[in-house]
Design an enzyme around this catalytic site. Structure first.
Site: not given
Length: 284
Positions: A176, A189
């Site tokens: 990500s 995350y």
């Protein structure tokens, strides 16, 4: 792709449901032209029921691959993905269950090989995220759950898959943009995605001698079920607007990165990360 922002919306639980999104994500560009880049390949795609995973499954099928998709319990979304893969003339095996459990990861690989006969490509795409304003709001249970789904599952899937992967096989991991620029309300995350980048680079070095390539894709703001299932309706309405391209991306704009990395077009690439993120500059 439309440059119009998505309307405010929120889903009450994760994983989100693609069928409930407005507008629905685009899983395939209308101008996509397949040319057999993955002809005869057998692929396992985790998180393959919706979002980026669905787009990858459909693109792989159009390029000639049969696929198995692992997902939690979004059966309607998974059935739709299977229909789309079937419409492309390829097989699609559905494998529901919780990838945070090591035993299930082993079962997913074993069932994939049993159903498809072998394994050539592994796409580790399943993930979860939970927005929290302060570090103190992230309890141990959430921290462990995020890492079990995003990192531990990837480790367990790869470990189970390696005996079945031969020279020329490919592993593609979903990282990500948050691994590179961080995120103030997705700290656990982002940390898990940073771990994925390091794991990808290390595994690539380890497996190069076996002729197995390992790369990653680090998407930016992509319109997937995870977004309305994570953020408030107000946040969703602005999602992606701050990026240089001024909008959220579509799964269809990310899937070609996975096709490339899984194919022989990327034969001289390993340990690398592609960045379909709407123009945000990152280091690495």
């Amino acid at each position: 792709m439309s440059d119009a922002p998505q309307p405010p919306q929120h889903q009450q639980r994760q994983p989100g449901r693609e069928a409930a999104m407005q507008p629905r994500p685009e899983y395939l560009r209308p101008d996509y032209r397949a040319c057999g880049k993955l002809a005869g390949k057998m692929a396992l795609i985790t998180g393959g029921d919706s979002g980026i995973g669905r787009a990858v499954a459909v693109a792989f099928a159009l390029e000639g691959a049969d696929v198995a998709i692992a997902y939690l319990e979004e059966h309607d979304d998974a059935d739709e993905t299977r229909r789309l893969v079937g419409a492309a003339g390829r097989r699609c095996v559905l494998l529901p269950g919780d990838l945070a459990e090591e035993v299930h990861c082993r079962e997913v690989v074993a069932r994939t090989v049993d159903a498809l006969g072998r394994l050539d490509v592994v796409v580790n795409n399943a993930g979860e995220q939970h927005e929290r304003a302060e570090l103190q709001d992230i309890d141990t249970l959430q921290l462990e759950r995020t890492f079990r789904t995003n990192v531990f599952a990837m480790f367990h899937i790869v470990r189970a898959a390696l005996p079945h992967l031969g020279q020329g096989a490919a592993i593609v991991n979903s990282a990500s943009v948050t691994a590179y620029v961080g995120h103030p309300s997705l700290m656990d995350y982002a940390a898990s995605k940073g771990a994925i980048v390091a794991f990808t680079r290390s595994l690539a070095n380890n497996l190069a001698r076996r002729g197995i390539r390992v790369n990653a894709v680090a998407p930016g703001p992509i319109w997937t079920p995870l977004i309305p299932a994570t953020f408030s309706a107000e946040h969703v309405a602005k999602f992606g607007a701050s990026k240089p391209l001024g909008r959220a991306g579509q799964p269809s704009e990310v899937a070609p990165c996975y096709v490339f990395l899984a194919s022989e077009d990327a034969s001289y690439m390993t340990g690398q990360v592609l960045h379909p993120n709407g123009g945000e500059m990152v280091n690495g």
